[in-house]
Design an enzyme around this catalytic site. Structure first.
Site, PDB file in Angstrom:
ATOM      1  N   GLU A   6      -0.504  -9.183  -1.237  1.00  0.00           N
ATOM      2  CA  GLU A   6      -1.930  -9.459  -0.987  1.00  0.00           C
ATOM      3  C   GLU A   6      -2.727  -9.402  -2.289  1.00  0.00           C
ATOM      4  OE1 GLU A   6      -1.999  -6.483   2.351  1.00  0.00           O
ATOM      5  OE2 GLU A   6      -3.275  -8.020   3.224  1.00  0.00           O
ATOM      6  N   GLY A  45       0.823  -5.135   0.703  1.00  0.00           N
ATOM      7  CA  GLY A  45      -0.369  -5.097  -0.148  1.00  0.00           C
ATOM      8  C   GLY A  45      -0.102  -5.611  -1.550  1.00  0.00           C
ATOM      9  N   ALA A  51       0.864  -1.178   0.000  1.00  0.00           N
ATOM     10  CA  ALA A  51       0.000   0.000   0.000  1.00  0.00           C
ATOM     11  C   ALA A  51       0.900   1.227   0.000  1.00  0.00           C
ATOM     12  CB  ALA A  51      -0.848  -0.026   1.269  1.00  0.00           C
TER      13      ALA A  51
HETATM   14  N1  CAA Z   1       4.590   3.429   0.153  1.00  0.00           N
HETATM   15  C1  CAA Z   1       5.029   4.636  -0.220  1.00  0.00           C
HETATM   16  N2  CAA Z   1       6.303   4.895  -0.591  1.00  0.00           N
HETATM   17  C2  CAA Z   1       7.161   3.870  -0.557  1.00  0.00           C
HETATM   18  C3  CAA Z   1       6.788   2.587  -0.165  1.00  0.00           C
HETATM   19  C4  CAA Z   1       5.427   2.378   0.192  1.00  0.00           C
HETATM   20  N3  CAA Z   1       4.961   1.183   0.533  1.00  0.00           N
HETATM   21  N4  CAA Z   1       7.876   1.790  -0.223  1.00  0.00           N
HETATM   22  C5  CAA Z   1       8.884   2.540  -0.645  1.00  0.00           C
HETATM   23  N5  CAA Z   1       8.463   3.801  -0.854  1.00  0.00           N
HETATM   24  C6  CAA Z   1       9.243   4.929  -1.364  1.00  0.00           C
HETATM   25  C7  CAA Z   1      10.361   5.328  -0.424  1.00  0.00           C
HETATM   26  O1  CAA Z   1       9.895   6.214   0.561  1.00  0.00           O
HETATM   27  C8  CAA Z   1      11.321   5.965  -1.389  1.00  0.00           C
HETATM   28  O2  CAA Z   1      10.817   7.238  -1.675  1.00  0.00           O
HETATM   29  P1  CAA Z   1      11.811   8.467  -1.963  1.00  0.00           P
HETATM   30  O3  CAA Z   1      12.578   8.085  -3.187  1.00  0.00           O
HETATM   31  O4  CAA Z   1      10.913   9.631  -2.111  1.00  0.00           O
HETATM   32  O5  CAA Z   1      12.678   8.519  -0.743  1.00  0.00           O
HETATM   33  C9  CAA Z   1      11.172   5.133  -2.661  1.00  0.00           C
HETATM   34  O6  CAA Z   1       9.902   4.490  -2.541  1.00  0.00           O
HETATM   35  C10 CAA Z   1      12.232   4.076  -2.840  1.00  0.00           C
HETATM   36  O7  CAA Z   1      12.308   3.315  -1.643  1.00  0.00           O
HETATM   37  P2  CAA Z   1      13.710   2.914  -1.004  1.00  0.00           P
HETATM   38  O8  CAA Z   1      14.614   4.083  -0.976  1.00  0.00           O
HETATM   39  O9  CAA Z   1      13.402   2.253   0.283  1.00  0.00           O
HETATM   40  O10 CAA Z   1      14.238   1.877  -2.073  1.00  0.00           O
HETATM   41  P3  CAA Z   1      14.979   0.514  -1.839  1.00  0.00           P
HETATM   42  O11 CAA Z   1      15.202  -0.048  -3.172  1.00  0.00           O
HETATM   43  O12 CAA Z   1      16.150   0.722  -0.934  1.00  0.00           O
HETATM   44  O13 CAA Z   1      13.944  -0.413  -1.042  1.00  0.00           O
HETATM   45  C11 CAA Z   1      11.841  -1.515  -0.582  1.00  0.00           C
HETATM   46  C12 CAA Z   1      12.761  -0.829  -1.631  1.00  0.00           C
HETATM   47  C13 CAA Z   1      12.515  -2.805  -0.102  1.00  0.00           C
HETATM   48  C14 CAA Z   1      10.552  -1.834  -1.257  1.00  0.00           C
HETATM   49  C15 CAA Z   1      11.647  -0.575   0.621  1.00  0.00           C
HETATM   50  O14 CAA Z   1      11.263   0.690   0.147  1.00  0.00           O
HETATM   51  C16 CAA Z   1      10.569  -1.043   1.571  1.00  0.00           C
HETATM   52  O15 CAA Z   1      10.834  -1.885   2.416  1.00  0.00           O
HETATM   53  N6  CAA Z   1       9.356  -0.459   1.438  1.00  0.00           N
HETATM   54  C17 CAA Z   1       8.266  -0.735   2.355  1.00  0.00           C
HETATM   55  C18 CAA Z   1       7.617  -2.050   2.051  1.00  0.00           C
HETATM   56  C19 CAA Z   1       6.452  -2.282   2.983  1.00  0.00           C
HETATM   57  O16 CAA Z   1       6.565  -2.090   4.187  1.00  0.00           O
HETATM   58  N7  CAA Z   1       5.317  -2.687   2.417  1.00  0.00           N
HETATM   59  C20 CAA Z   1       4.131  -2.853   3.204  1.00  0.00           C
HETATM   60  C21 CAA Z   1       3.342  -1.598   3.161  1.00  0.00           C
HETATM   61  S1  CAA Z   1       1.984  -1.646   4.241  1.00  0.00           S
HETATM   62  C22 CAA Z   1       0.788  -2.483   3.413  1.00  0.00           C
HETATM   63  O17 CAA Z   1       0.938  -2.880   2.302  1.00  0.00           O
HETATM   64  C23 CAA Z   1      -0.443  -2.599   4.257  1.00  0.00           C
HETATM   65  C24 CAA Z   1      -1.540  -3.354   3.722  1.00  0.00           C
HETATM   66  O18 CAA Z   1      -1.627  -4.547   3.904  1.00  0.00           O
HETATM   67  C25 CAA Z   1      -2.716  -2.698   3.125  1.00  0.00           C
END
Ligand code: CAA
Length: 703
Positions: free
Chosen positions: A109, A106, A67
């Site tokens: 999911e 998500g 998400a």
């Molecule tokens: N939502 C919004 N922005 C996100 C995001 C997310 N889920 N994941 C990453 N981003 C953004 C980061 O903030 C970053 O933005 P900026 O360039 O503006 O700083 C950009 O995407 C790139 O991210 P990283 O710098 O972290 O890139 P990376 O290659 O080092 O890592 C990643 C990539 C492993 C996907 C890491 O970003 C990460 O772990 N993201 C979160 C993943 C996560 O927690 N997903 C679950 C979300 S909650 C959910 O989905 C709930 C649900 O069930 C409904």
């Protein structure tokens, strides 16, 4: 904030197969425009008679990683991800997810709501919501146990660990791993499937109800034992997985939704999400507009002590070649022993295989010849904290380092600009401040002085990121920034604690109160671990401010030879097998005499007083660094404190905590304390400004 692309989802066609292609760089987060786009494309494909099957795919480096976390604090917008997943699952034509990169949260999911999953060989999948203090809220807790059983599902959701495509195929999470071209093979696969296969109808893992319930009960007991009975998100995850067996899926989804809503509004989740974005904001350096990082393939480190060896291990772990230079043969041998011992421990703990350990060491060159640094792209000096020693060494480094190399000093508090000057190449010289143990601690401060080139700064940043560190920029200028961000704050923290020690508290009471707050160790445990002589040496160098209250207790301890763990005695005694130490009665006696000598009548501090005073000192020091331009944004201070100093991540950081209290309340509390020590408690101008304007630190966060 980035603008969402206008058309983040496209509908493409290959024969009778429709492709719903998500294109929302950088990570295809499932924000509202993407959800709307997927729903519209899906409906169009369903209405099209020429379409027999539908693939959900993504452009770019990854399938959606979840998400859009930024939307969690906004009013909900439909379709929610849960609604979208239900729409996918109820489709009358087969829907296939084509997964590449990392399908997380998500994103996974959504893939689980599809009827079939094809994955690239290199793809990884996980549900890391717990790391944000939440749980999968779009059906993950209901669909994953149906696909892979309760035990594995709980493992994935309670650790956040990712599984590889190969493992995902073994456990039943994906149906096919593409050998070569994911998109082509997904289209071929789609033309072979005949009908929808909703995940909600998978029954195989629900048939053994007693076994399922036993797995849930065992995990609930384990979570309570390890995390306590109030562990919100972990226990909700267990409850939801239980509901997957006991309730029809529609009701299970409702249970999951309300659990998600409770978690997402919790203080813990807000703190964890703040920490997530603070780390990423910190990496945005202004120099990025002018220069790109140069590639660092070989790093040379001068000094193979604890710090130098730790940096070497961190670099080897990231696949870089390392030249480690020590003064003489003896130094070379000790460094080799230290690094060897680290690899032995890692192999014994199963973190590395013997082959991986041996392979890493082949990239290490250990020498006592400084002229061998000539091939390094980055040279870091990590010798003892002594100006003359470092300045002379840096001058020698400049002779042997190649002209394009960046030179870094690991100084904690010496004059960075003067050290840079000593190289004769100040534009190439930068501060890179690691925290012990450097192979494990995630924080690196990049010290930027006014003559450093953008190229040197960006190369240092790129190197820190390649090591997997959270890099934070500290601007050292016009006499400001000595001690960068971390040590400047630590000094205020220690001073606040020392005042309470002198006025009536004990070291173990202060340490206990801070552990209770969430730090792993209290300030006096840390002092014992670091060695009291280090801070003592620094105090001797530093001019004392005339309005600062000076507490001599630590000096008296050093004069007695009580240096902490290294001498077996400090605030605690470490002999007799007490790893954590027991309070040192001689110190308590000395403190009592010291108070009597200064005419101080001891008074009581509650744990709350202790915590409040220390937090006030941290926040005020942070606000001062913002005013001086040393720290660029409040969230950088949070990142430093969480990663370098063990500030509880679930609180987000001290500046986030300060916003919860409000700057105006903090300013008024400081004004009460100010007479006690104006140098510590006098409100920083930024804090006063925020209090007057009724603003928060968050208003100063810029990305
Ligand atoms: N939502 C919004 N922005 C996100 C995001 C997310 N889920 N994941 C990453 N981003 C953004 C980061 O903030 C970053 O933005 P900026 O360039 O503006 O700083 C950009 O995407 C790139 O991210 P990283 O710098 O972290 O890139 P990376 O290659 O080092 O890592 C990643 C990539 C492993 C996907 C890491 O970003 C990460 O772990 N993201 C979160 C993943 C996560 O927690 N997903 C679950 C979300 S909650 C959910 O989905 C709930 C649900 O069930 C409904």
């Amino acid at each position: 904030m980035k603008q969402a692309p206008k058309h983040p989802v496209r509908l493409e066609r290959q024969g009778n197969v429709a492709l719903v292609v998500i294109d929302n760089p950088p990570v295809n987060a499932l924000g509202v425009s993407v959800r709307l786009g997927i729903a519209a494309a899906l409906n169009a494909a369903l209405a099209d008679d020429k379409t027999d099957a539908i693939i959900i795919a993504a452009n770019g480096r990854t399938f959606p990683v979840g998400a859009d976390i930024r939307e969690f604090d906004m009013a909900p917008q439909e379709p929610s991800l849960g609604q979208l997943c239900s729409l996918v699952e109820s489709a009358r034509k087969p829907v296939i997810a084509a997964i590449q990169g990392t399908a997380l949260g998500g994103g996974l999911e959504l893939a689980m709501a599809a009827h079939y999953r094809v994955s690239a060989k290199t793809a990884r999948m996980g549900l890391p919501e717990l790391l944000l203090g939440i749980l999968p809220g779009a059906g993950g807790t209901q669909r994953l146990p149906r696909l892979i059983g309760p035990e594995l599902a709980l493992d994935m959701m309670l650790t956040g660990n990712q599984v590889s495509a190969e493992i995902a195929a073994e456990i039943g999470l994906v149906d096919l791993v593409a050998e070569d071209d994911l998109r082509v093979e997904a289209v071929t696969y789609a033309s072979t499937v005949k009908k929808p296969r909703p995940t909600s109808e998978h029954r195989a893992h629900l048939l053994d109800g007693a076994g399922y319930m036993a797995a849930v009960a065992a995990r609930r007991a384990r979570v309570k034992a390890e995390l306590g009975a109030n562990a919100l998100a972990p226990l909700k995850i267990v409850n939801c997985v239980e509901s997957a067996l006991l309730l029809p899926i529609e009701t299970g989804l409702q249970v999951e939704r309300s659990a998600f809503e409770e978690c997402v509004t919790s203080r813990e989740s807000k703190g964890l999400r703040h920490a997530f974005f603070a780390e990423r904001a910190a990496a945005k350096f202004p120099e990025a507009a002018e220069a790109k990082p140069a590639q660092v393939e070989r790093v040379a480190i001068i000094g193979g002590g604890l710090m130098g060896s730790g940096i070497a291990i961190a670099a080897l772990q990231s696949g870089l070649a390392v030249t480690l230079v020590e003064l003489d043969e003896h130094g070379v041998n000790s460094a080799l022993e230290r690094i060897g011992a680290h690899y032995e421990r890692s192999i014994a703990k199963g973190r590395l295989s013997e082959a991986q350990g041996a392979a890493a060491l082949t990239h290490l060159q250990l020498t006592n010849k400084l002229d061998l640094i000539g091939e390094a792209d980055l040279v870091i000096e990590a010798v003892a904290e002594n100006f003359e020693l470092k300045a002379n060494l840096l001058a020698d480094i400049a002779v042997f380092a190649k002209s394009e190399a960046v030179i870094a000093t690991n100084t904690s508090y010496l004059d960075l600009a003067a050290l840079a000057e000593a190289t004769g190449r100040p534009e190439d010289t930068i501060g890179l401040h690691f925290f012990a143990p450097a192979q494990a601690n995630k924080l690196v401060e990049v010290g930027v002085h006014d003559d450093a080139s953008a190229q040197a700064v960006m190369t240092a940043l790129g190197f820190a990121r390649a090591l997997g560190k959270t890099a934070v920029r500290a601007h050292v200028h016009n006499g400001f920034g000595e001690g960068y961000i971390g040590n400047s704050i630590l000094e205020a923290y220690r001073h606040a604690a020392d005042i309470m020690l002198e006025d009536g508290a004990t070291p173990s009471q202060i340490d206990g109160a801070m552990r209770e707050f969430g730090f792993r160790l209290g300030p006096y445990q840390i002092a014992d671990m670091s060695g009291l002589d280090i801070a003592y040496a620094r105090r001797q160098l530093k001019p004392r401010s005339p309005d600062a209250r000076y507490v001599e207790i630590a000096d008296k301890m050093v004069e007695q030879g009580w240096l902490g763990q290294k001498s077996g005695r400090g605030y605690y005694i470490y002999t007799g097998g007490h790893h954590m130490g027991v309070p040192n009665g001689d110190v308590l006696k000395m403190i009592a005499e010291h108070r009597a000598h200064k005419g101080i009548v001891p008074r009581k501090f509650s744990d709350r007083d202790i915590r409040d005073r220390i937090l006030l000192a941290i926040v005020n020091a942070g606000a001062r660094l913002l005013g001086e331009g040393v720290a660029a944004r409040p969230s950088d201070i949070d990142a430093v404190m969480v990663h370098g100093f063990g500030y509880p991540r679930s609180r987000g950081g001290p500046m986030m905590d300060a916003d919860a209290t409000t700057p105006s309340i903090i300013a008024s509390r400081l004004s009460v304390l100010a007479p006690e020590d104006p140098s510590l408690w006098g409100a920083a101008p930024v804090l006063t400004m925020l209090a007057n304007e009724r603003q928060k630190f968050a208003d100063l966060n810029t990305v």
